[in-house]
Design an enzyme around this catalytic site. Sequence first.
Site, PDB file in Angstrom:
ATOM      1  CD1 TRP A 152      -3.127  -1.088   0.592  1.00 34.36           C
ATOM      2  CD2 TRP A 152      -1.812  -2.397   1.837  1.00 34.36           C
ATOM      3  NE1 TRP A 152      -3.769  -2.284   0.778  1.00 34.36           N
ATOM      4  CE2 TRP A 152      -3.003  -3.111   1.539  1.00 34.36           C
ATOM      5  CE3 TRP A 152      -0.823  -3.036   2.613  1.00 34.36           C
ATOM      6  CZ2 TRP A 152      -3.226  -4.410   1.990  1.00 34.36           C
ATOM      7  CZ3 TRP A 152      -1.051  -4.319   3.066  1.00 34.36           C
ATOM      8  CH2 TRP A 152      -2.238  -5.006   2.746  1.00 34.36           C
ATOM      9  CG  HIS A 176      -6.776  -0.800   3.090  1.00 36.07           C
ATOM     10  ND1 HIS A 176      -6.260  -2.051   3.331  1.00 36.07           N
ATOM     11  CD2 HIS A 176      -6.400  -0.048   4.168  1.00 36.07           C
ATOM     12  CE1 HIS A 176      -5.603  -2.059   4.479  1.00 36.07           C
ATOM     13  NE2 HIS A 176      -5.671  -0.870   4.997  1.00 36.07           N
ATOM     14  NE  ARG A 202      -4.194   0.986  -2.085  1.00 40.91           N
ATOM     15  CZ  ARG A 202      -4.631  -0.236  -2.396  1.00 40.91           C
ATOM     16  NH1 ARG A 202      -4.064  -0.900  -3.376  1.00 40.91           N
ATOM     17  NH2 ARG A 202      -5.580  -0.805  -1.686  1.00 40.91           N
ATOM     18  CD  GLN A 216     -10.166  -0.677  -1.264  1.00 39.24           C
ATOM     19  OE1 GLN A 216     -10.247  -0.483  -0.049  1.00 39.24           O
ATOM     20  NE2 GLN A 216      -9.177  -1.366  -1.805  1.00 39.24           N
ATOM     21  CB  VAL A 259      -7.763 -12.328   5.554  1.00 33.79           C
ATOM     22  CG1 VAL A 259      -8.820 -11.247   5.658  1.00 33.79           C
ATOM     23  CG2 VAL A 259      -6.836 -12.095   4.375  1.00 33.79           C
ATOM     24  CB  ALA A 301     -12.851  -8.818   5.938  1.00 34.06           C
TER      25      ALA A 301
HETATM   26  N1  PHE Z   1      -7.931  -3.964   1.947  1.00 37.85           N
HETATM   27  C1  PHE Z   1      -7.431  -4.864   0.933  1.00 37.85           C
HETATM   28  C2  PHE Z   1      -6.846  -4.034  -0.200  1.00 37.85           C
HETATM   29  O1  PHE Z   1      -7.135  -2.882  -0.313  1.00 37.85           O
HETATM   30  C3  PHE Z   1      -8.504  -5.771   0.386  1.00 37.85           C
HETATM   31  C4  PHE Z   1      -9.029  -6.700   1.434  1.00 37.85           C
HETATM   32  C5  PHE Z   1     -10.125  -6.347   2.202  1.00 37.85           C
HETATM   33  C6  PHE Z   1      -8.432  -7.921   1.632  1.00 37.85           C
HETATM   34  C7  PHE Z   1     -10.603  -7.230   3.160  1.00 37.85           C
HETATM   35  C8  PHE Z   1      -8.893  -8.791   2.581  1.00 37.85           C
HETATM   36  C9  PHE Z   1      -9.999  -8.443   3.331  1.00 37.85           C
HETATM   37  O2  PHE Z   1      -6.068  -4.491  -0.992  1.00 37.85           O
END
Ligand code: PHE
Length: 333
Positions: A152, A176, A202, A216, A259, A301
Amino acid sequence: MSFEQIKKTVFFQIKEINNPNELENLRIKYLGRKGELTLILRGLKDLSIEKRRQEGPLAQRFKKELEEAINKKQKEISGFNSQKKNQLIDISRPGKRVLSGHLNPLTKIEKEIRQIFLAMNFSVVEGQEIEDDYHNFDALHIPKDHPARDAWDTFWLKPINDKQLKAGNKPLLRTHTSPMQIRYMEKYQPPFQIIVPGRVFRYEATDASHETTFKQVEGLMVGEDISLVNFKFIIEEFLKKLFGEKIDFEFRPSYYPFVEPGVDVYMKWKNKWLEVAGAGMVHPEVFRAVNYNPYKWQGFAFGFGLDRLAMIKYKIPDIRMFYGGDLRFVKQF
Ligand code: PHE
């Protein structure tokens, strides 16, 4: 008629008139070449000098007043007529096109996505675009020196006070919508299911599928005995409702620190597979960060790239078109 008689009646007569012919007749009657007032004025020369001096100016002034009254009436009548003319509407003429604004396709698809999840009993919440290090990274199990942070590229902001500076909790533009997972769980207890639509940022080079700012839709469902099966069902339902029954999508194993296991969702775009979401089962460390018991609660998620969903749905070849401000683009939606 004498001068006095005319004076008494003429203004009253003018007042009653409401068409141009009558007015012209009246004018001729008094001011015409053989008009009554004209004759009186002409007769003045036969009077004695004394009388002439007395009556002359009075008669002249009266003539002027009468002319003014007639002119005024004339304007009134013609105004009345032209107003009537304007009121005629030609219903056979083509209408004027009314210009209306258009919703950006991102706004359109976001509305649709909200509706789909609301129908599946999700709540919609929104977070903040200016986040901090802790919520955007640390609490999501991405420690300060962790190489995963490189995934990120971040727009860091200047700390606005000493507290932020000392805590090492630097402000940033959220990369995010996942920090809202933390903020929501800090405040509420499970079970729940939410989505979080929002803009993210980003510090990256742009190309046809990457922008420095995009949108998002985060999702989070936490409860007892929630598993990857629930996740697959919800995602498939969502995609079917958004794109129709015949959709091309697949899940692939992936990695995100917050995750375990991690999943990516791919869809077909321009005959290639395009990643449209990151997802997975919520990592126990994330539950610990918000004081949830990871032995009691499970959850999944996901984070969809809203722009990419819109690109697929509306067949848009380049993500940068959404933010280009070209009306020829927006007007098509
Ligand atoms: N936040 C992650 C991204 O921006 C995406 C994501 C969200 C992955 C929730 C796992 C669970 O790349």
